[in-house]
Design an enzyme around this catalytic site. Structure first.
Site, PDB file in Angstrom:
ATOM      1  N   ASN A  79      14.185  39.037 -63.505  1.00 16.07           N
ATOM      2  CA  ASN A  79      14.024  38.785 -62.070  1.00 16.07           C
ATOM      3  C   ASN A  79      15.326  39.208 -61.395  1.00 16.07           C
ATOM      4  O   ASN A  79      16.401  38.753 -61.789  1.00 16.07           O
ATOM      5  CB  ASN A  79      13.770  37.292 -61.827  1.00 16.07           C
ATOM      6  N   GLY A  80      15.228  40.066 -60.379  1.00 16.68           N
ATOM      7  CA  GLY A  80      16.433  40.505 -59.671  1.00 16.68           C
ATOM      8  C   GLY A  80      16.420  42.013 -59.521  1.00 16.68           C
ATOM      9  O   GLY A  80      15.363  42.658 -59.638  1.00 16.68           O
ATOM     10  N   CYS A  94       9.623  37.794 -58.329  1.00  8.08           N
ATOM     11  CA  CYS A  94       9.397  37.828 -59.766  1.00  8.08           C
ATOM     12  C   CYS A  94       9.742  36.461 -60.350  1.00  8.08           C
ATOM     13  O   CYS A  94      10.598  35.759 -59.831  1.00  8.08           O
ATOM     14  CB  CYS A  94      10.211  38.884 -60.501  1.00  8.08           C
ATOM     15  N   TRP A 137       6.908  40.888 -58.543  1.00  8.04           N
ATOM     16  CA  TRP A 137       6.832  41.336 -57.150  1.00  8.04           C
ATOM     17  C   TRP A 137       7.585  42.659 -57.144  1.00  8.04           C
ATOM     18  O   TRP A 137       8.799  42.696 -57.318  1.00  8.04           O
ATOM     19  CB  TRP A 137       7.498  40.322 -56.223  1.00  8.04           C
ATOM     20  N   GLU A 172       0.936  36.813 -41.472  1.00  8.90           N
ATOM     21  CA  GLU A 172       1.136  36.694 -42.914  1.00  8.90           C
ATOM     22  C   GLU A 172      -0.159  36.552 -43.691  1.00  8.90           C
ATOM     23  O   GLU A 172      -0.304  37.147 -44.746  1.00  8.90           O
ATOM     24  CB  GLU A 172       1.954  35.427 -43.219  1.00  8.90           C
ATOM     25  N   LYS A 203       2.618  33.153 -38.751  1.00 12.35           N
ATOM     26  CA  LYS A 203       1.619  32.553 -39.655  1.00 12.35           C
ATOM     27  C   LYS A 203       0.355  33.406 -39.682  1.00 12.35           C
ATOM     28  O   LYS A 203      -0.201  33.685 -40.735  1.00 12.35           O
ATOM     29  CB  LYS A 203       1.247  31.134 -39.213  1.00 12.35           C
ATOM     30  N   LYS A 227       6.913  33.875 -52.320  1.00 15.46           N
ATOM     31  CA  LYS A 227       7.416  32.651 -51.707  1.00 15.46           C
ATOM     32  C   LYS A 227       8.936  32.635 -51.613  1.00 15.46           C
ATOM     33  O   LYS A 227       9.499  32.117 -50.660  1.00 15.46           O
ATOM     34  CB  LYS A 227       6.930  31.452 -52.528  1.00 15.46           C
ATOM     35  N   GLU A 258       6.570  31.601 -34.474  1.00 11.95           N
ATOM     36  CA  GLU A 258       6.126  31.049 -35.747  1.00 11.95           C
ATOM     37  C   GLU A 258       4.597  31.085 -35.859  1.00 11.95           C
ATOM     38  O   GLU A 258       4.050  31.404 -36.914  1.00 11.95           O
ATOM     39  CB  GLU A 258       6.670  29.616 -35.904  1.00 11.95           C
ATOM     40  N   ARG A 273       5.931  33.466 -56.678  1.00 14.90           N
ATOM     41  CA  ARG A 273       7.079  34.371 -56.631  1.00 14.90           C
ATOM     42  C   ARG A 273       6.662  35.851 -56.639  1.00 14.90           C
ATOM     43  O   ARG A 273       7.508  36.734 -56.502  1.00 14.90           O
ATOM     44  CB  ARG A 273       8.012  34.116 -57.818  1.00 14.90           C
ATOM     45  N   HIS A 291       7.245  42.696 -18.401  1.00 14.15           N
ATOM     46  CA  HIS A 291       8.254  43.759 -18.582  1.00 14.15           C
ATOM     47  C   HIS A 291       7.821  44.767 -19.648  1.00 14.15           C
ATOM     48  O   HIS A 291       8.659  45.471 -20.192  1.00 14.15           O
ATOM     49  CB  HIS A 291       9.606  43.134 -18.945  1.00 14.15           C
TER      50      HIS A 291
HETATM   51  O1  M6R Z   1      12.911  30.046 -48.517  1.00 14.03           O
HETATM   52  P1  M6R Z   1      13.320  30.504 -47.133  1.00 14.03           P
HETATM   53  O2  M6R Z   1      13.006  29.504 -46.091  1.00 14.03           O
HETATM   54  O3  M6R Z   1      14.740  30.957 -47.079  1.00 14.03           O
HETATM   55  O4  M6R Z   1      12.411  31.772 -46.880  1.00 14.03           O
HETATM   56  C1  M6R Z   1      12.555  32.541 -45.734  1.00 14.03           C
HETATM   57  C2  M6R Z   1      11.339  33.403 -45.511  1.00 14.03           C
HETATM   58  O5  M6R Z   1      11.171  34.299 -46.563  1.00 14.03           O
HETATM   59  C3  M6R Z   1      10.084  32.556 -45.361  1.00 14.03           C
HETATM   60  O6  M6R Z   1      10.208  31.621 -44.343  1.00 14.03           O
HETATM   61  C4  M6R Z   1       8.876  33.436 -45.084  1.00 14.03           C
HETATM   62  O7  M6R Z   1       8.966  34.001 -43.813  1.00 14.03           O
HETATM   63  C5  M6R Z   1       7.595  32.619 -45.255  1.00 14.03           C
HETATM   64  N1  M6R Z   1       6.617  33.382 -45.950  1.00 14.03           N
HETATM   65  C6  M6R Z   1       7.050  32.142 -43.969  1.00 14.03           C
HETATM   66  O8  M6R Z   1       5.781  31.592 -44.074  1.00 14.03           O
END
Ligand code: M6R
Length: 614
Positions: A103-104, A2, A77, A494, A491, A609, A487, A27, A510
């Protein structure tokens, strides 16, 4: 999660709020809404989905709002209640005079709600935020003063919040407050801005005040008063912000993600420029505030992070242990905070976070700090809450990353980990000088090697096109590139919603090998080095089960041509530095697959984000 914005001044507020919300869309984008002061009334407009829906909702009302110069806005969000118009912010009290954006998470909202209902409040939404609207309105009945009402109400609220509140009986006034959620005030001439993050107002002013927890700011066009919830006056400390508005443009790229991938060579150069001058000179890392003696004696490091930052942390562990012979533990912050951990004043704790706001990591860092550990923060946001907890702050300076999928901030975190590990190795004398020198030399040429990959991205695009129809994807690697596999898979998940998983290649047999058939793509990360032959054997095992084999390699080995259906070649690099090279094609594969599938690359569904809830 948010984002909130607020403005009080002399300019028409509508565009300021909408532009501000657009910059905060990273956000969350489940719904949005604004409230504006129109003469003696506060008017509220909301829409479900992306901000463009709110813009459409507002267009018939643009004239009636055009003279308004005070307002608040929100981008959501969803945490409590589905993304509907009713649950969208701003929320109001029953008489409609008081409006709030939040926000929170209000943790005791159920108790507050029950109590407020007994006093006659009627709730219309499923949100926790609505309790704030009713609670402050109740206090207003007593105090007839918005600031006092906010101070009283926040004494009863538990949880995390950044709040912006208006009341139609006190026109052209904004009251904001925060606890464990970000809130920054922008200061200009006869106008004030408030926002969850500075991109919301940076094009209007670079002068800002970071509100601390439990402080309340009351703003009109030309007055600002900051006090704590007990009424003690706080002298505002204005800081000059470093961000440039130009950083928020796509610069001709179709998506921010593609632009940010292309920025990576310069991100590395920027980090190295004043820290690694040549392979013969020692690394300069003045940011590390531990004495050389303490560093030499250090016997344990704990790294905590989430998501992509956690993957950077795994590579950090690998290189710190290899270069410095110090044991390193890595743990997801969300796991770390709810068990008995043994960090103390002899442990160096490293928190890694692009945003510097991630609630789980922030809590973990605070816990470790309370136990006396030295806190080293690696972040892209030197202005963040986490940075403020740091004893040593490694600011990665990747520039604002807009795309929700982290790319350049990951490369920047990795580069910072390499510098840190090499710096500690130099102090501890744990590496042979010729190896150290060679690695430093290789680091300096990494940007050109990434540029070569980017120049050959058509091949990677062809690979993405070929496999974009798949429902599942497996990435395998070993050793230092196992986190690269994680990673790469993250990607793809996501932004394309394909079920992608990273495995240590040796683990395939395994269990996961049961999933392999002629429909399953398996991407092997085959970087020359100590585990190359092992991954090759594991790839043979996958091929024998008819999997669709893809290689990401820096080897020119002809054997690969028979084994793999598609080969992506990258420049040669020392195995120890190969994660910085290997991740770039994986970012591009994820990007192009998502693009072929027509997905919303920069704002994937259900994500935000910065994750400011635990
Ligand atoms: O801001 P941060 O690096 O602490 O965020 C951690 C994760 O939320 C962040 O890396 C998330 O996995 C991303 N969307 C990855 O692309």
């Amino acid at each position: 999660m948010c984002g909130i914005v607020g403005y009080v001044g002399y300019k028409p507020v509508l565009d300021i709020l909408l532009d501000g919300l657009e910059q905060l869309e990273y956000r969350g984008y489940d719904s949005s809404g604004i409230a504006v002061q129109c003469q003696d009334k506060v008017k509220v407009y909301k829409a479900v989905g992306k901000l463009k829906n709110l813009r459409e909702e507002l267009s018939p009302h643009a004239y009636e709002i055009s003279k308004s110069t005070t307002g608040i806005g929100h981008i959501r969000w969803a945490t409590h209640g589905a993304p509907t118009v009713v649950n969208a912010h701003p929320h109001t009290c029953n008489c409609g005079k008081l409006v709030v954006v939040h926000n929170g998470i209000i943790e005791n909202y159920k108790e507050l709600k029950l109590n407020l209902e007994t006093k006659g409040c009627k709730f219309v939404s499923q949100t926790d935020t609505e309790t704030v609207a009713h609670l402050v309105a109740q206090k207003y009945e007593i105090t007839k003063n918005l600031t006092e009402a906010v101070k009283l109400a926040t004494k009863e609220i538990e949880g995390a919040y950044a709040l912006a509140i208006m009341h139609s009986d006190e026109p052209n006034k904004l009251v904001v407050t925060k606890r464990n959620a970000p809130l920054v005030i922008g200061v200009a001439n006869n106008e004030f801005y408030a926002a969850s993050d500075i991109p919301a107002f940076i094009k209007h002013t670079n002068r800002a005040i970071y509100l601390s927890d439990n402080q309340v700011a009351t703003m009109t066009a030309n007055t600002l008063k900051i006090e704590d919830i007990d009424g003690n006056i706080i002298e505002p400390k204005i800081e000059i912000l470093p961000w440039e508005p130009v950083a928020l443009s796509k610069m001709g790229y179709k998506h921010f993600m593609l632009k940010e991938i292309h920025e990576q060579p310069d991100v590395i150069r920027n980090i190295l420029v004043d820290k690694l001058h040549s392979s013969e000179l020692p690394i300069i890392l003045d940011e590390v505030k531990l004495t050389k003696e303490t560093l030499k004696d250090l016997n344990r490091i704990q790294i905590i992070a989430c998501g992509t930052s956690l993957h950077a942390a795994f590579i950090g562990k690998y290189i710190i242990e290899s270069f410095c012979a110090i044991p390193v533990d890595v743990e997801a912050s969300s796991e770390y905070i709810y068990r008995k951990t043994v960090t103390d004043s002899h442990t160096l704790v490293i928190g890694v976070s692009q945003s510097g706001e991630t609630a789980d990591t922030l809590t973990a860092v605070k816990q470790s700090k309370e136990r006396g550990s030295h806190i080293l923060i690696i972040t892209n946001r030197p202005d963040s809450a986490m940075a403020r907890e740091a004893d040593s702050l490694l600011s990665v300076n990747a520039g604002i990353e807009v795309s929700v999928a982290a790319t350049k901030s990951y490369i920047a975190q990795l580069t910072s980990f390499y510098l840190l590990a090499l710096y500690m190795a130099e102090i501890k004398g744990t590496m042979k000088p010729d190896i150290l020198e060679n690695l430093k030399h290789e680091m300096l040429v990494l940007p050109q090697k990434i540029e070569q990959i980017l120049a050959n991205k058509d091949n990677i695009r062809d690979c993405a096109r070929k496999y974009s129809g798949t429902r599942d994807f497996i990435y395998i690697a070993r050793g230092i590139n196992y986190p690269t596999a994680l990673e790469g898979a993250l990607k793809l998940k996501e932004i394309s919603y394909i079920n992608a998983t990273g495995y240590p290649a040796g683990e395939l047999k395994h269990g996961p090998i049961a999933m392999l058939d002629e429909t399953m793509p398996v991407l092997s990360i085959l970087m020359k080095g100590c585990v190359y032959d092992k991954i090759l054997s594991n790839s043979e095992e996958a091929k024998a089960r008819n999997a669709r084999m893809i290689a990401l390699t820096n080897s020119s080995d002809k054997k690969l041509d028979d084994l793999f259906d598609f080969i992506i070649r990258v420049p040669e690099v020392d195995e120890l530095l190969s994660p910085i090279i290997a991740i770039v094609p994986l970012q591009l594969i994820a990007y192009y697959i998502a693009e072929f599938l027509g997905k919303d690359v920069d704002q994937p569904r259900n994500l935000a984000k910065s994750v400011t809830v635990e």
